[in-house]
Design a protein around this motif. Structure first.
Motif, short mmCIF file in Angstrom:
data_model
loop_
_atom_site.label_atom_id
_atom_site.label_comp_id
_atom_site.label_asym_id
_atom_site.label_seq_id
_atom_site.Cartn_x
_atom_site.Cartn_y
_atom_site.Cartn_z
N ARG A 1 0.83 -1.20 0.00
CA ARG A 1 0.00 0.00 0.00
C ARG A 1 0.87 1.26 0.00
O ARG A 1 0.58 2.23 -0.70
N ALA A 2 1.96 1.23 0.79
CA ALA A 2 2.86 2.39 0.80
C ALA A 2 3.47 2.59 -0.59
O ALA A 2 3.57 3.72 -1.08
N GLY A 3 3.84 1.51 -1.21
CA GLY A 3 4.48 1.60 -2.52
C GLY A 3 3.55 2.08 -3.62
O GLY A 3 3.93 2.88 -4.47
N GLN A 4 2.31 1.62 -3.57
CA GLN A 4 1.39 1.96 -4.66
C GLN A 4 0.59 3.23 -4.39
O GLN A 4 0.12 3.87 -5.34
N CYS A 5 0.42 3.58 -3.14
CA CYS A 5 -0.50 4.69 -2.83
C CYS A 5 0.19 5.94 -2.27
O CYS A 5 -0.34 7.03 -2.42
N VAL A 6 1.33 5.78 -1.61
CA VAL A 6 1.99 6.96 -1.03
C VAL A 6 3.19 7.37 -1.87
O VAL A 6 3.35 8.55 -2.21
N LEU A 7 4.02 6.39 -2.21
CA LEU A 7 5.16 6.69 -3.09
C LEU A 7 4.68 7.38 -4.37
O LEU A 7 5.33 8.30 -4.86
N THR A 8 3.54 6.97 -4.87
CA THR A 8 3.04 7.50 -6.14
C THR A 8 2.34 8.85 -6.00
O THR A 8 2.11 9.53 -6.99
N SER A 9 2.00 9.21 -4.78
CA SER A 9 1.16 10.40 -4.57
C SER A 9 2.01 11.67 -4.53
O SER A 9 2.96 11.76 -3.75
N PRO A 10 1.67 12.69 -5.32
CA PRO A 10 2.50 13.89 -5.41
C PRO A 10 2.79 14.54 -4.06
O PRO A 10 1.88 14.62 -3.22
N THR A 11 4.01 14.95 -3.88
CA THR A 11 4.54 15.70 -2.72
C THR A 11 4.52 14.92 -1.40
O THR A 11 4.85 15.47 -0.37
N SER A 12 4.13 13.65 -1.43
CA SER A 12 3.95 12.93 -0.16
C SER A 12 5.27 12.57 0.52
O SER A 12 6.32 12.49 -0.12
N ALA A 13 5.19 12.36 1.82
CA ALA A 13 6.28 11.75 2.60
C ALA A 13 5.62 10.82 3.60
O ALA A 13 4.44 11.00 3.94
#
Lengths: 271, 298
Positions: free
Chosen positions: B91-103
């Motif tokens: 989920r971190a890889g597909q949903c947060v890594l991909t999301s603009p400006t996220s950390a």
């Protein structure tokens, strides 16, 4: 319990190896035993009480008074506890330090905190060459912990450094961060020639533009998210680095050393 | 027990031990932190088919986040540590890594350490940079909008899943309005999530089915349209039942969430068509944690 205090009676002509006087080696020793410890002084051995007036009993809190630049190996492999040096310190201060804290009110000599593993070394004056570096012939310099220098540092600061932070409020000499494998060196003042020479990885964080180098490639201006976290970690230090007004997250990024593997970076403050 | 005309059944909710973790997602603004958090906690209503149960715990003020940006705290629950780690990572890889400006940061400091961004670093293809700051390892992964900053690990702790209560109402709109009021209050309680859509589930299940392939099926005793053809648990005036499921870090957290939720429902009371509060259990044989409704509301 008052701090175990070693007050230098008079300055010997020859250098003194202070490595027996670290917290973990003195723990549990009687006052007389500590006074009877012999230190290498040039080619001869000298008793501690011959060189110092000894007072106090807290072996985890050592104070060295009237210190000068021929007292070498202070805090060698220190593993917990606190050493305060009033005056200057000689070479190899905090060599291979494992944990604990060392503070020096004056200047320190060559190879301070070289091959340091953990802990905090604070120098209120200047530091000599090879700060946080590897011993000659060795390939791993500082592996952890924090070094804070309020003055200037000599050449080759962080040579072969592998992890940890070196924070320099003043200027750094030539070859700062040379052959670095990883870690962070922050310099508020000016840096000398050959910055990051042969560095492989790691970060050199600068407040002032360094001299241009063909070994580093400009990667442009960026806002980096890790910088606020890094600066927040400096807040507990009694230093300019703890001042939020000096913090920044906007930098120009240079990657290098391109003659090496080139994964290192020089980050220069923008704006 | 009757509160404001609402009968509180002398029954209990039965809950199970789970493993849980928390992560903090930050972004340039709250809008993008929330988008990323919603993606990461999507399709995570029930372990029955989603592999985990996940939800947004709360919105974080910039002063509460590690990088000083607006953030959202999310929690993920799974039946085992291995499953939890896998869900967290994918989920971190597909949903947060991909999301603009996220950390992405750890939300639990203690506990067993499980990978958060530790393996996502390989996306950096050798250009990733590790930073060890104050004993925590971070990875800086170069991405097209700049750098994705993630903490290497987060904490996994023991937790409880499956706390619940049922709202029995005279009509569907009244049941939903009561559940909405409950969820609004329950979201103020820390350490809990309500993993179903909007926090409410209308398809409560019982264990087993007439079909061998299914482990769970509709809870016919609480289905109002079956009142005349099954052993119903509903009185004639009940036309709609909805359930709120709660996962939490401790029994006390779930107790607290159930109390404020049930209280919010009861505040609407019989005058708004709310007749009863009940709970789902399996006779106390399956889950070691029992949440007795009347004790909670006492």
């Amino acid at each position: 319990m008052s701090a175990l205090t070693f007050t230098l009676k008079q300055r010997p002509d020859q250098r003194v190896d202070m490595s027996p006087l670290v917290c973990q080696k003195l723990a549990g020793l009687e006052f007389a035993d500590i006074a009877a410890i012999t230190l290498q002084n040039g080619k001869r051995k000298i008793r501690v009480d011959e060189l110092f007036n000894v007072a106090g009993s807290d072996t985890q809190n050592i104070v060295i008074k009237n210190s000068f630049n021929k007292l070498d190996f202070i805090g060698k492999e220190l593993d917990g506890g606190c050493i305060t040096v009033e005056g200057d310190a000689g070479a190899y201060l905090g060599l291979g330090m494992k944990s604990g804290e060392i503070e020096v009110s004056g200047d320190v000599g060559l190879y301070a905190a070289c091959e340091m593993k953990k802990g905090l070394l604070k120098v209120n004056g200047n530091a000599g060459d090879f700060l946080g570096a590897a011993l000659p012939g060795n390939k791993m310099g500082m592996k952890g912990g924090t070094i804070l220098v309020k003055g200037n540092v000599g050449e080759r600061a962080g040579d072969h450094m592998r992890r940890g932070n070196i924070l320099i409020e003043g200027n750094a000499g030539d070859y700062c961060g040379s052959r670095m494998t990883a870690g962070t060196i922050a310099v508020m003042g000016q840096t000398g020639r050959y910055l990051g020479f042969a560095m492989r990885r790691g970060t050199l964080l600068l407040w002032n533009q360094p001299q241009p180098s063909a070994r580093f490639n400009d990667c442009g201006a960026h806002t980096l998210a890790f910088l606020p976290i890094l600066f927040a970690s400096f807040k507990k230090l009694n230093s300019k680095f703890a001042d939020s007004s000096v913090a920044f997250n906007r930098v120009r990024r240079y990657a290098g050393d391109m003659s090496e593997m080139g994964r290192g970076e020089v980050l220069v403050k923008l704006g | 027990m009757i509160i404001n005309g609402v009968t509180i059944d002398a029954t209990f909710a039965e809950a199970f031990p789970m493993k849980a973790t928390r992560a903090i997602i930050t972004a340039q603004n709250e809008k993008w932190a929330m988008i990323s958090a919603q993606a990461m906690t999507g399709f995570a209503t029930s372990v029955i088919a989603c592999g985990c149960e996940a939800g947004i715990e709360r919105v974080l003020d910039p002063s509460e986040t590690p990088d000083g940006r607006p953030g959202v705290s999310i929690m993920i629950f799974a039946m085992g540590g291995k499953g939890l780690a896998k869900q967290l990572e994918t989920r971190a890889g597909q949903c947060v890594l991909t999301s603009p400006t996220s950390a992405l940061f750890a939300g639990i400091d203690g506990g067993t350490r499980i990978a958060l961004g530790k393996n996502l670093r390989y996306f950096g293809d050798g250009f990733q940079v590790a930073k060890l700051i104050d004993g925590k390892r971070y990875w800086r992964i170069p991405v097209m909008d700049g750098e994705f900053l993630t903490e290497a690990t987060t904490g996994q702790v023991e937790a409880i899943g499956g706390g619940n209560f049922l709202v029995l109402a005279e009509s569907q709109p009244q049941a939903l309005a009561a559940c909405e009021a409950a969820i609004e209050e329950m979201r103020k309680i820390p350490n809990v999530i309500m993993p179903f859509p909007g926090g409410v589930v209308r398809s409560g299940s019982k264990v087993g089915s007439k079909y061998k392939a299914l482990g769970a099926s509709t809870n016919d005793a609480f289905c109002p349209t079956l009142k005349g053809m099954t052993q119903t648990d509903l009185s004639p005036e009940i036309e709609s039942v909805m359930e709120i499921v709660i996962d939490g870090l401790t029994k006390e957290d779930i107790d607290k969430a159930m109390r404020v939720g049930i209280q919010a429902v009861c505040d609407l009371g019989a005058a708004n068509g709310i007749k009863r509060i009940s709970a789902g259990n399996y006779g106390g044989k399956l889950g070691p944690f029992h949440f007795h409704l009347q004790e909670i509301m006492a």
